[in-house]
Write an enzyme that holds these catalytic residues in place. Structure first.
Site, mmCIF file in Angstrom:
data_model
loop_
_atom_site.group_PDB
_atom_site.id
_atom_site.type_symbol
_atom_site.label_atom_id
_atom_site.label_comp_id
_atom_site.label_asym_id
_atom_site.label_seq_id
_atom_site.Cartn_x
_atom_site.Cartn_y
_atom_site.Cartn_z
ATOM 1 N N CYS A 250 36.397 -26.425 54.098
ATOM 2 C CA CYS A 250 35.505 -25.904 55.138
ATOM 3 C C CYS A 250 35.120 -24.465 54.821
ATOM 4 O O CYS A 250 35.944 -23.695 54.329
ATOM 5 C CB CYS A 250 36.173 -25.938 56.515
ATOM 6 S SG CYS A 250 36.480 -27.602 57.149
ATOM 7 N N GLN B 213 28.192 -43.189 54.707
ATOM 8 C CA GLN B 213 28.199 -41.867 55.324
ATOM 9 C C GLN B 213 29.617 -41.526 55.793
ATOM 10 O O GLN B 213 30.308 -42.368 56.357
ATOM 11 C CB GLN B 213 27.226 -41.824 56.504
ATOM 12 C CG GLN B 213 25.774 -42.048 56.112
ATOM 13 C CD GLN B 213 25.191 -40.913 55.292
ATOM 14 O OE1 GLN B 213 25.802 -39.867 55.092
ATOM 15 N NE2 GLN B 213 23.981 -41.117 54.798
ATOM 16 N N PHE C 106 16.304 -45.722 47.400
ATOM 17 C CA PHE C 106 17.702 -45.266 47.389
ATOM 18 C C PHE C 106 18.428 -45.890 48.589
ATOM 19 O O PHE C 106 19.055 -45.215 49.386
ATOM 20 C CB PHE C 106 17.803 -43.743 47.442
ATOM 21 C CG PHE C 106 17.024 -43.022 46.371
ATOM 22 C CD1 PHE C 106 17.579 -42.826 45.114
ATOM 23 C CD2 PHE C 106 15.743 -42.546 46.618
ATOM 24 C CE1 PHE C 106 16.871 -42.148 44.118
ATOM 25 C CE2 PHE C 106 15.024 -41.878 45.634
ATOM 26 C CZ PHE C 106 15.587 -41.681 44.384
ATOM 27 N N CYS D 170 20.105 -34.728 51.672
ATOM 28 C CA CYS D 170 21.403 -34.057 51.721
ATOM 29 C C CYS D 170 21.374 -32.741 50.948
ATOM 30 O O CYS D 170 22.421 -32.153 50.683
ATOM 31 C CB CYS D 170 22.509 -34.971 51.192
ATOM 32 S SG CYS D 170 22.243 -35.562 49.504
#
Length: 458
Positions: free
Chosen positions: A91, A288, A317, A413
């Site tokens: 993170c 995901q 895709f 993304c």
């Protein structure tokens, strides 16, 4: 020789401490400042803060630095929830208020669209939110046996290093998986191959309610570099039984991934109740990582695409059909193309499982798309494009007036490659960037997921 000896005994250089005011965040979650004509990327600093810093990498046009002291703190700074934040590299933004994280990602998207693609969206969509903690259903954890300390570390790598962070929990992993970190460390330490097990890939699926189980299905893929002995097998089987997980192994490439124990475990799957769809998947297949936000993303994509019965729509895709099957539910005739044959097989399996008609899947290298190969597919009314981080440059470059759809929904993304492709669509292919917005698929990280709507002649 004497000169080399003097260099070895030379005390380490004392890093110079400088002052800066932070202007924004970059794509890696670092504070950005300008000092003496140079751009400074300062890890741990937030916009509007005044800090002192020390540079750890100095280049002619920029420097990378760490915060030494925060002189004036941002009112958006918060106390990180995870005790490992700052050491663990998983993170980057736990010290920033959640709403501010999303706003920063939206600004990054807008900036990339303009500075890279030279385009502006006519409408910025409201950001899509999801769970902020315990959302991550897929991950790859590193494993390290520390012989001197007789310990095994299991977790993400430390920030900016290849060392494994010393951690015993993770706030972004599914709680049931976070609770496995410490037991995994203890169990692996007892294996004969504890120094030959560098990685654990994990996947979490929905609970098998039909079998009367309310616990999520958890699969751990152990990357093993040596054979298991009988005692190892006993340990792994006992661990799987106690913690209600499935253990798979991988000895070499992806084709060596196989179930170890139990051999007849529950199937990994996720569902999209809004479209009455269920998707089975293998633990190493792309899905995901945040299934809750995936449902919200699907809803927005369908709203923007607005598929209608008998329209011809392409899903480029397509993966295992995450977008393809909801589109087909509308009655549209859909072609899903994907570069990996195993994902196409899984997509066909899901189409049959869900009794979906009006859909076909095929294998194609979309990074080598040309005008002629695109023309061979025929004309489509609309496209949905969901590429990996490299984007869809060759695909959008291949568009001609004859093959151009009237509408493209682009799920990204990587805002930089979205911006590059948007520049082609708008400045070369005659499209309008009608709308764009972020999807906070990865809270507390600098990762930016987004969605954009391009229209032509509408």
């Amino acid at each position: 020789m004497a000169r080399h000896a003097r260099n070895r005994n030379k005390p380490p250089a004392i890093l110079e401490t400088k002052h800066a005011t932070i202007e924004s965040l970059d794509q890696e979650g670092r504070g950005v400042a300008h000092v003496e004509g140079k751009t400074i990327f300062i890890d741990g600093a937030l916009p509007n803060e005044k800090v002192t810093y020390q540079s750890i990498r100095i280049k002619p046009s920029y420097e990378v630095a760490n915060v030494v002291e925060i002189l004036k703190q941002s009112n958006q700074r918060v106390t990180p929830k995870c005790p490992h934040f700052g050491l663990c590299g998983g993170c980057k933004l736990q010290h920033l208020d959640f709403a501010a994280q999303v706003a920063a990602k939206q600004r990054l998207l807008e900036n990339d669209l303009w500075h890279i693609g030279k385009v502006k969206a006519e409408n910025m969509l409201p950001p899509l939110y999801g769970p902020t903690w315990g959302y991550r259903h897929k991950a790859r954890l590193s494993v390290k046996y520390v012989e001197k300390k007789e310990r095994v570390l299991v977790g993400f790598n430390e920030k900016a290093t290849r060392y494994v962070a010393d951690m015993n929990s993770c706030e972004v992993l599914v709680p049931e998986v976070s609770a496995l970190i410490a037991p995994l460390q203890h169990m692996i330490l007892q294996l004969s191959i504890r120094d030959k097990l560098p990685q654990i890939e994990l996947a979490v699926g929905e609970a098998d309610l039909e079998a009367g189980k309310d616990h999520p299905v958890i699969v751990l893929i152990l990357r093993i570099m040596d054979a298991l002995n009988t005692d190892d097998e006993i340990l792994l089987k006992a661990f799987a039984d106690v913690h209600a997980v499935q253990i798979w192994t991988q000895t070499k490439g992806p084709d060596t991934i196989k179930p170890f124990y139990p051999l007849a475990g529950s199937v990994l799957k996720y569902s999209l109740p809004e479209f009455d769809l269920t998707y089975p998947f293998k633990p190493n297949e792309f899905t995901q990582v945040n299934p809750q936000i995936n449902r919200v993303m699907l809803r927005r994509a369908m709203q923007l695409l607005a598929p209608e019965e008998n329209e011809r729509i392409a899903d480029f895709f397509c993966g295992i059909g995450n977008f393809t099957l909801p589109i087909a539910r509308s009655g549209a005739k859909v072609l899903g193309l994907e570069g990996l044959a195993n994902l196409v097989d899984r997509a066909n399996e899901s189409a049959a499982l869900n009794s979906i008609e009006h859909v076909k899947f095929g294998v194609a290298d979309l990074f080598k798309m040309t005008e002629s190969s695109l023309a061979e597919l025929g004309h489509f009314d609309k496209w949905l494009v969901d590429p990996p981080r490299d984007g869809a440059f060759e695909l959008v470059k291949a568009i001609t007036p004859e093959t151009a759809p009237k509408l493209i929904v682009y799920v990204s993304c990587n805002p930089a490659t979205l911006a590059r492709d948007a520049g082609v669509l708008v400045n070369e292919k005659g499209y309008t960037l009608a709308a764009a917005g972020v999807i906070n698929m990865f809270p507390h990280t600098a990762h930016v997921e987004s969605i954009a709507l391009f229209t032509r002649g509408i």
